[in-house]
Design an enzyme around this catalytic site. Structure first.
Site, PDB file in Angstrom:
ATOM      1  N   HIS A  23       0.919  -1.272  -0.204  1.00 20.15           N
ATOM      2  CA  HIS A  23      -0.031   0.061   0.076  1.00 20.15           C
ATOM      3  C   HIS A  23       0.811   1.295  -0.105  1.00 20.15           C
ATOM      4  O   HIS A  23       1.534   1.754   0.960  1.00 20.15           O
ATOM      5  CB  HIS A  23      -1.016   0.032   1.256  1.00 20.15           C
ATOM      6  CG  HIS A  23      -1.988   1.290   1.133  1.00 20.15           C
ATOM      7  ND1 HIS A  23      -3.178   0.783   1.233  1.00 20.15           N
ATOM      8  CD2 HIS A  23      -1.799   2.423   1.060  1.00 20.15           C
ATOM      9  CE1 HIS A  23      -4.033   2.135   1.329  1.00 20.15           C
ATOM     10  NE2 HIS A  23      -3.051   2.898   1.129  1.00 20.15           N
TER      11      HIS A  23
ATOM     12  N   HIS B 290       1.244   5.217  -2.190  1.00 21.12           N
ATOM     13  CA  HIS B 290       0.741   6.215  -3.200  1.00 21.12           C
ATOM     14  C   HIS B 290       2.032   6.625  -4.200  1.00 21.12           C
ATOM     15  O   HIS B 290       2.494   7.972  -3.629  1.00 21.12           O
ATOM     16  CB  HIS B 290      -0.081   7.319  -2.679  1.00 21.12           C
ATOM     17  CG  HIS B 290      -1.122   6.905  -1.632  1.00 21.12           C
ATOM     18  ND1 HIS B 290      -2.424   6.871  -1.993  1.00 21.12           N
ATOM     19  CD2 HIS B 290      -1.311   6.149  -0.587  1.00 21.12           C
ATOM     20  CE1 HIS B 290      -3.281   6.773  -1.455  1.00 21.12           C
ATOM     21  NE2 HIS B 290      -2.861   5.994  -0.476  1.00 21.12           N
TER      22      HIS B 290
ATOM     23  N   GLN C 198      -9.619   9.467  -4.881  1.00 21.22           N
ATOM     24  CA  GLN C 198      -9.346  10.305  -3.785  1.00 21.22           C
ATOM     25  C   GLN C 198     -10.509  11.101  -3.271  1.00 21.22           C
ATOM     26  O   GLN C 198     -10.546  11.256  -2.289  1.00 21.22           O
ATOM     27  CB  GLN C 198      -7.954  10.970  -4.044  1.00 21.22           C
ATOM     28  CG  GLN C 198      -7.515  11.999  -2.944  1.00 21.22           C
ATOM     29  CD  GLN C 198      -7.245  11.194  -1.762  1.00 21.22           C
ATOM     30  OE1 GLN C 198      -6.064  10.533  -1.542  1.00 21.22           O
ATOM     31  NE2 GLN C 198      -7.897  11.008  -0.521  1.00 21.22           N
TER      32      GLN C 198
ATOM     33  N   HIS D  66      -9.705   1.796   0.415  1.00 16.79           N
ATOM     34  CA  HIS D  66      -9.501   2.706   1.661  1.00 16.79           C
ATOM     35  C   HIS D  66     -10.709   2.952   2.580  1.00 16.79           C
ATOM     36  O   HIS D  66     -11.822   3.479   2.076  1.00 16.79           O
ATOM     37  CB  HIS D  66      -9.068   4.048   1.435  1.00 16.79           C
ATOM     38  CG  HIS D  66      -7.574   4.414   0.910  1.00 16.79           C
ATOM     39  ND1 HIS D  66      -7.192   3.984  -0.225  1.00 16.79           N
ATOM     40  CD2 HIS D  66      -6.664   5.159   1.286  1.00 16.79           C
ATOM     41  CE1 HIS D  66      -5.887   4.220  -0.383  1.00 16.79           C
ATOM     42  NE2 HIS D  66      -5.519   5.012   0.438  1.00 16.79           N
TER      43      HIS D  66
ATOM     44  N   GLU E 185     -11.090   5.274   7.211  1.00 17.49           N
ATOM     45  CA  GLU E 185      -9.738   5.678   7.554  1.00 17.49           C
ATOM     46  C   GLU E 185     -10.033   6.937   8.255  1.00 17.49           C
ATOM     47  O   GLU E 185     -10.005   8.092   7.866  1.00 17.49           O
ATOM     48  CB  GLU E 185      -8.847   6.046   6.587  1.00 17.49           C
ATOM     49  CG  GLU E 185      -7.553   6.389   6.907  1.00 17.49           C
ATOM     50  CD  GLU E 185      -6.534   6.899   5.640  1.00 17.49           C
ATOM     51  OE1 GLU E 185      -6.921   7.108   4.492  1.00 17.49           O
ATOM     52  OE2 GLU E 185      -5.389   7.052   5.835  1.00 17.49           O
TER      53      GLU E 185
ATOM     54  N   ASP F  57       2.337   3.261   3.053  1.00 19.43           N
ATOM     55  CA  ASP F  57       1.248   4.398   2.518  1.00 19.43           C
ATOM     56  C   ASP F  57       1.930   5.708   1.709  1.00 19.43           C
ATOM     57  O   ASP F  57       1.524   5.834   0.728  1.00 19.43           O
ATOM     58  CB  ASP F  57       0.447   4.731   3.581  1.00 19.43           C
ATOM     59  CG  ASP F  57      -0.755   5.527   3.452  1.00 19.43           C
ATOM     60  OD1 ASP F  57      -1.194   5.260   2.188  1.00 19.43           O
ATOM     61  OD2 ASP F  57      -1.591   5.856   4.257  1.00 19.43           O
TER      62      ASP F  57
ATOM     63  N   TRP G 164       0.369  13.931   3.046  1.00 15.19           N
ATOM     64  CA  TRP G 164      -0.198  13.216   4.361  1.00 15.19           C
ATOM     65  C   TRP G 164       0.789  12.864   5.383  1.00 15.19           C
ATOM     66  O   TRP G 164       0.445  12.758   6.604  1.00 15.19           O
ATOM     67  CB  TRP G 164      -1.069  11.996   4.019  1.00 15.19           C
ATOM     68  CG  TRP G 164      -2.174  12.368   3.313  1.00 15.19           C
ATOM     69  CD1 TRP G 164      -3.397  12.525   3.743  1.00 15.19           C
ATOM     70  CD2 TRP G 164      -2.214  12.201   1.660  1.00 15.19           C
ATOM     71  NE1 TRP G 164      -4.260  12.598   2.478  1.00 15.19           N
ATOM     72  CE2 TRP G 164      -3.534  12.489   1.538  1.00 15.19           C
ATOM     73  CE3 TRP G 164      -1.214  12.255   0.723  1.00 15.19           C
ATOM     74  CZ2 TRP G 164      -4.027  12.770   0.190  1.00 15.19           C
ATOM     75  CZ3 TRP G 164      -1.650  12.323  -0.663  1.00 15.19           C
ATOM     76  CH2 TRP G 164      -3.071  12.442  -0.876  1.00 15.19           C
TER      77      TRP G 164
HETATM   78  N1  17E Z   1      -5.036   9.260   0.745  1.00 17.60           N
HETATM   79  C1  17E Z   1      -5.883   9.070   1.598  1.00 17.60           C
HETATM   80  O1  17E Z   1      -7.360   8.917   1.503  1.00 17.60           O
HETATM   81  N2  17E Z   1      -5.411   8.459   2.597  1.00 17.60           N
HETATM   82  C2  17E Z   1      -4.084   8.126   2.763  1.00 17.60           C
HETATM   83  N3  17E Z   1      -3.483   7.729   4.092  1.00 17.60           N
HETATM   84  C3  17E Z   1      -3.171   8.668   1.772  1.00 17.60           C
HETATM   85  C4  17E Z   1      -3.729   9.333   0.612  1.00 17.60           C
HETATM   86  C5  17E Z   1      -1.590   8.775   1.981  1.00 17.60           C
HETATM   87 FE   FE2 Z   2      -3.528   4.985   1.590  1.00 21.42          FE
END
Ligand code: 17E
Ligand code: FE2
Length: 413
Positions: A56, A58, A151, A209, A212, A308, A314
């Site tokens: 995982h 980005h 996103q 995702h 989160e 990540d 982030w």
């Molecule tokens: N985008 C997201 O929604 N959550 C994250 N942890 C990252 C990007 C890195």
């Molecule tokens: Fe992520």
């Protein structure tokens, strides 16, 4: 090529692993330590493992922290805002160059399998098109899986469904989602139904995702797990982050775990990222903001760890070293008991490979690809404790990378 005097995980004794062409052709137990013949690689009793895996990351956002502004609050939401600013200025070459630089950081740490989430909430799908080229250009270093990651939402972003569909048509391997970010709970639920339909229709894997957030009311994991169970897709589906589970009460979690087990889905936790981004709306006591890694593992589910971010909106740190995330994860998830330490590399190797559905394309067994890494330690415990580095990385039966160990010399008193 023979790799001699190798310690293999979960067995005792020294082994010779023979590679012919791009495959492992034999694994034999030695009676004793043997001397190297020309062309042999001597592991000197250290661990020979299947490559480390990054399940995982980005890559499209990597190395953009502070551009144009730093994430001051440290929240996921400000990260998404800062990224939306940077996204306006990404170019094909900029994305490719940062992705290639980051892939070298991963490869340097013995990682050969990577799953990257690429933001497809962009009418031009610019980052995705760049990453599809990177996937081919970086094949000598890593196998790359590309997730079509919305996103800014599937339902809440204009044209979100079409962008997801188009991303899969262009060649994304995995369908993503972000239900906790959709404008309403209903949209979160319908986004999951949509993405599961898309994956089922096209044969893609799924990695969402999911939840989160520290919001204990964020309960999209049950929706994802149930969709996976009903469709019989569990092993092909992954729930990433699930940090809200760290805030669910035990009564709900007890019920949830039954469903999770029946569904057979996989889990990725990114403990360094989550300990940084979550807990941001708490004063004290402050939540850890990570999912129940140890508990999922104890309940027989497949859970692995990811980085990540590397220096993105982030998360400002990171360097490609997944053992650093393992170290932090063992602390954060209360997994430093003796048994956990003996097998901790599972969380960054075999479990991650299962999440990525690598199947017989991964692992030390006759007939499998000769992708192998020698670590400078003879056990999982020592590898994580001393934060050792990959000494040799072998890919397709050829040496891809060697590292000269550092030498420390004290001045005599
Ligand atoms: N985008 C997201 O929604 N959550 C994250 N942890 C990252 C990007 C890195
Ligand atoms: Fe992520």
């Amino acid at each position: 090529m023979n790799i001699i005097n190798a310690t293999l995980r979960k067995t005792s004794g020294l082994y010779t692993v023979r590679c012919e062409g791009e495959r492992i052709s034999a694994i034999t137990l030695q009676n004793a330590s043997v001397a190297a013949q020309p062309g042999d690689i001597d592991a000197q009793g250290q661990l020979l493992i299947a490559p480390l895996v990054e399940p995982h990351i980005h890559l499209d956002a990597a190395l953009t922290a502070g551009q144009p502004e730093w994430n001051q609050s440290g929240t996921l939401f400000e990260g998404i805002e800062r990224w939306a600013q940077r996204k306006e200025t990404i170019t094909h070459e900029d994305t490719k160059q940062r992705a290639h630089t980051t892939i070298r950081m991963l490869a340097e740490h013995g990682i050969q399998h990577v799953r990257t989430h690429v933001d497809v909430t962009d009418p031009t799908l610019g980052a995705l098109k760049a990453m599809l080229e990177v996937r081919e250009e970086a094949r000598h270093l890593i196998d790359l899986q590309i997730v079509a990651f919305p996103q800014e939402g599937i339902e809440s972003y204009e044209g979100g469904r079409e962008l997801m569909t188009r991303a899969v048509e262009l060649g994304a391997d995995v369908v993503g989602g972000i239900p906790h970010f959709e404008n309403t709970r209903d949209q979160g639920v319908s986004s999951i139904k949509f993405l599961m339909d898309l994956a089922e229709r096209t044969g893609c894997l799924v990695d969402v995702h999911c939840d989160e957030t520290d919001d204990p009311q964020s309960r999209f994991l049950e929706v994802l797990a149930e969709e996976a169970r009903v469709r019989g897709m569990g092993s092909r589906v992954t729930a990433s982050h699930t940090t809200a589970m760290g805030s669910y009460d035990n009564a709900y979690c007890f019920k949830l775990f039954r469903l999770l087990n029946m569904s057979g889905i996989n889990f990725v936790s990114c403990p360094t990222e989550s300990i940084h981004l979550q807990g941001r709306f708490d004063s004290f006591p402050k939540r850890r903001g990570v999912t129940r890694v140890a508990e999922l593992d104890r309940a027989g589910m497949n859970v692995c760890l990811g980085q990540d971010s590397i220096k993105d909106p982030w998360y400002p740190l990171g360097n490609g070293n997944i053992l650093r995330v393992l170290d932090a994860g063992l602390h954060i998830c209360h997994m430093m008991g003796f048994e956990d330490l003996q097998r901790c590399l599972d969380l960054v190797t075999d479990n991650s490979a299962r999440t990525l559905n690598l199947g017989e394309g991964y692992g030390i067994a006759e007939g499998r690809p000769a992708n192998l890494v020698i670590l400078d330690a003879d056990s999982d415990y020592e590898a994580v404790r001393r934060q050792v580095k990959a000494r040799v990385s072998i890919r397709g039966g050829k040496v891809l990378m060697t590292r000269v160990p550092e030498r420390v010399e004290f001045t005599a008193a």
